[in-house]
Every structure is written in structure tokens, then in C-alpha cells.
Design an enzyme around this catalytic site. Structure first.
Site, short mmCIF file in Angstrom:
data_model
loop_
_atom_site.label_atom_id
_atom_site.label_comp_id
_atom_site.label_asym_id
_atom_site.label_seq_id
_atom_site.Cartn_x
_atom_site.Cartn_y
_atom_site.Cartn_z
N PRO A 15 0.63 -1.07 0.06
CA PRO A 15 0.07 -0.18 -0.06
C PRO A 15 0.61 1.35 0.02
O PRO A 15 1.72 1.27 0.73
CB PRO A 15 -0.77 -0.05 1.34
CG PRO A 15 -0.06 -1.15 2.15
CD PRO A 15 0.50 -2.01 1.17
N ASN A 16 0.46 2.11 -0.92
CA ASN A 16 0.85 3.50 -0.95
C ASN A 16 2.11 3.74 -1.56
O ASN A 16 2.47 4.79 -1.95
CB ASN A 16 0.98 4.11 0.30
CG ASN A 16 -0.30 4.59 0.98
OD1 ASN A 16 -1.41 4.88 0.67
ND2 ASN A 16 -0.53 3.86 2.34
N ARG A 25 5.26 12.16 -3.22
CA ARG A 25 5.29 12.67 -2.01
C ARG A 25 6.45 12.14 -1.17
O ARG A 25 7.19 11.26 -1.32
CB ARG A 25 3.80 12.33 -1.36
CG ARG A 25 2.79 13.12 -1.96
CD ARG A 25 1.48 12.66 -1.50
NE ARG A 25 1.44 12.52 -0.01
CZ ARG A 25 0.59 12.06 0.68
NH1 ARG A 25 -0.42 11.24 0.38
NH2 ARG A 25 0.87 12.16 2.17
N TYR A 31 11.43 8.65 1.01
CA TYR A 31 11.42 7.71 -0.05
C TYR A 31 12.02 7.82 -1.03
O TYR A 31 12.13 7.26 -2.01
CB TYR A 31 9.79 7.20 -0.26
CG TYR A 31 9.12 6.78 1.17
CD1 TYR A 31 9.72 5.50 1.75
CD2 TYR A 31 8.07 7.63 1.66
CE1 TYR A 31 9.00 5.09 2.71
CE2 TYR A 31 7.37 7.06 2.68
CZ TYR A 31 7.90 6.04 3.33
OH TYR A 31 7.23 5.49 4.42
N ASN A 78 8.26 -5.53 -0.87
CA ASN A 78 7.96 -4.48 -0.04
C ASN A 78 6.35 -4.27 0.29
O ASN A 78 5.72 -3.99 -0.29
CB ASN A 78 8.50 -3.11 -0.72
CG ASN A 78 8.47 -1.81 0.43
OD1 ASN A 78 7.87 -2.09 1.46
ND2 ASN A 78 9.10 -0.94 -0.08
N ALA A 113 3.03 -0.71 4.72
CA ALA A 113 2.50 -0.67 6.20
C ALA A 113 2.11 -2.12 6.68
O ALA A 113 1.95 -2.41 7.60
CB ALA A 113 1.44 0.43 6.44
N GLU A 164 12.87 -9.50 1.58
CA GLU A 164 11.88 -8.20 2.01
C GLU A 164 12.60 -6.93 2.11
O GLU A 164 13.94 -6.77 2.50
CB GLU A 164 11.43 -8.38 3.81
CG GLU A 164 10.94 -7.30 4.44
CD GLU A 164 10.27 -7.66 5.69
OE1 GLU A 164 10.87 -8.45 6.31
OE2 GLU A 164 9.71 -6.54 6.32
N HIS A 199 12.77 -2.66 2.47
CA HIS A 199 12.15 -1.47 2.88
C HIS A 199 12.95 -0.10 2.48
O HIS A 199 14.36 -0.17 2.32
CB HIS A 199 11.87 -1.42 4.24
CG HIS A 199 11.02 -2.44 5.09
ND1 HIS A 199 9.78 -2.05 4.73
CD2 HIS A 199 11.41 -3.49 5.46
CE1 HIS A 199 9.15 -3.25 5.45
NE2 HIS A 199 10.24 -4.11 5.78
N ARG A 228 12.89 4.65 12.48
CA ARG A 228 11.73 5.50 12.40
C ARG A 228 10.72 5.25 13.80
O ARG A 228 11.44 4.53 14.60
CB ARG A 228 10.93 5.22 11.05
CG ARG A 228 11.89 5.67 9.99
CD ARG A 228 11.13 5.55 8.60
NE ARG A 228 9.75 6.15 8.61
CZ ARG A 228 9.01 6.02 7.70
NH1 ARG A 228 9.21 4.99 6.80
NH2 ARG A 228 7.98 6.97 7.38
O1 CA2 Z 1 10.54 1.73 3.96
C1 CA2 Z 1 9.60 1.43 3.43
O2 CA2 Z 1 9.71 0.93 2.13
C2 CA2 Z 1 8.30 1.11 3.99
O3 CA2 Z 1 7.90 -0.24 3.73
C3 CA2 Z 1 7.19 2.08 3.12
C4 CA2 Z 1 5.82 1.93 3.96
C5 CA2 Z 1 5.82 2.09 5.37
O4 CA2 Z 1 4.58 1.97 5.81
C6 CA2 Z 1 6.65 1.16 5.98
O5 CA2 Z 1 6.85 1.39 7.36
C7 CA2 Z 1 8.37 1.23 5.46
C8 CA2 Z 1 4.99 3.22 3.45
C9 CA2 Z 1 5.08 3.43 1.89
C10 CA2 Z 1 4.36 4.84 1.70
O6 CA2 Z 1 5.10 5.28 0.39
C11 CA2 Z 1 4.80 6.51 0.28
C12 CA2 Z 1 5.69 6.96 -0.88
C13 CA2 Z 1 5.78 8.13 -1.15
C14 CA2 Z 1 4.70 8.89 -0.54
C15 CA2 Z 1 3.78 8.64 0.26
C16 CA2 Z 1 3.95 7.21 0.77
#
Ligand code: CA2
Length: 142
Positions: free
Chosen positions: A10-11, A18, A23, A71, A74, A95, A97, A104
Site C-alpha cells: 500500500p501507498n 510525496r 522515500y 516491500n 505498512a 523483504e 524497505h 523510524r
Molecule cells: O520504507 C519502506 O519501504 C516502507 O515499507 C514504506 C511504507 C511504510 O509504511 C513502511 O513502514 C516502510 C509506506 C509506503 C508509503 O510510500 C509512500 C511513498 C511516497 C509518498 C507517500 C507514501
């Protein structure tokens, strides 16, 4: 060549649009283009915001894919369902990230998926996906 499924949760479709301070500036399409350019494996690249969809794709990978790079976003921190689906897959799982989840918030420090993964990469940015592919290419050719 080996078949590798790259799954994003997700996301991650928002990558590069963003929060670039966390990221980075590359989009998920950039990740796919750069991963394909490595030419290390036959890649199937998928992203979903839905837990059940990710579970379905992991189940479908049984018998068709040699390895999974995931990946879980969340869902890493919440999903026993994704862990169970990965446990039904025979090949190696890496896996990834993008951020260093251990630097974090405390709720990101634990990942259910890590209990199944052969390797966990965190904090390398999108390079983590490419490192996973390099490691898998070496591991699956030996
Ligand atoms: O660090 C990572 O790759 C995460 O898996 C990314 C997840 C986060 O919930 C994990 O704790 C760590 C979130 C991905 C959200 O990605 C976005 C990218 C750009 C803008 C907003 C969200």
C-alpha cells in the site's frame, strides 16, 4: 533466467510523488525500469493497496515464480495473512524497505514478514530492490 515476482504494498504507488525526504524522488515506474535494465531475471512487477490482492498474487506465485522480492509497505507491521501466504511459497523471499524502518517510529520496528524472509534490506532507498535482485541471481544460479 529465473522468474522473480516483485511485489509492492500500500501507498508505494505514490513513490516519487510525496515525501521525497523519506522515500526519494524515483517513482515506482522508475524502480521497474531500472530493475529491468539490470537484466538479472524475468521480472513480474506488481503493486496493490489491498491486502487480499497481495495474498492472491503470492499464492499464484507458487509453481510459477522462483523467488519473491516484497516491500509489503505498512502491511509489514500488521499482516499475518501476508506472512502465512509467503510461508506457502517454496522459493527465497527478500523483504525490502526503502527507508530504515529501525530509525523510524517504534511501530515500524517489527515486521511479520521478516519471520519468513531469507534476507531483509532496509534503508538503501530503491537500491534495496536492485541489491535483492543481485543477491537472488547469485543464489539461484549456484
Ligand atoms: O520504507 C519502506 O519501504 C516502507 O515499507 C514504506 C511504507 C511504510 O509504511 C513502511 O513502514 C516502510 C509506506 C509506503 C508509503 O510510500 C509512500 C511513498 C511516497 C509518498 C507517500 C507514501
Amino acid at each position: 533466467m529465473t522468474n522473480v515476482l516483485i511485489l509492492n504494498g500500500p501507498n508505494l504507488n505514490l513513490l516519487g510523488q510525496r515525501e521525497p525526504h523519506i522515500y526519494g524522488a524515483d517513482t515506482l515506474a522508475d524502480v521497474e525500469t531500472k530493475a529491468r535494465a539490470l537484466d538479472l531475471a524475468d521480472l513480474t512487477f506488481k503493486q496493490s493497496n489491498h491486502e487480499g490482492q497481495l495474498v492472491d498474487w503470492i499464492q499464484e506465485a507458487r509453481g510459477t515464480m522462483d523467488a519473491i522480492v516484497i516491500n509489503p509497505g505498512a502491511y509489514s507491521h500488521t499482516s499475518v495473512a501476508i506472512l502465512d501466504a509467503l510461508s506457502s511459497f517454496d522459493g527465497p523471499v527478500v523483504e525490502v524497505h526503502i527507508s530504515n524502518i529501525h530509525k523510524r517510529e517504534a511501530f515500524r520496528h517489527h515486521s511479520y514478514v521478516s519471520a519468513r524472509a531469507e534476507a531483509v534490506i532496509a534503508g538503501l532507498g530503491i537500491e534495496g530492490y536492485f541489491a535483492a535482485l543481485r543477491w537472488l541471481a547469485a543464489r539461484l544460479s549456484s
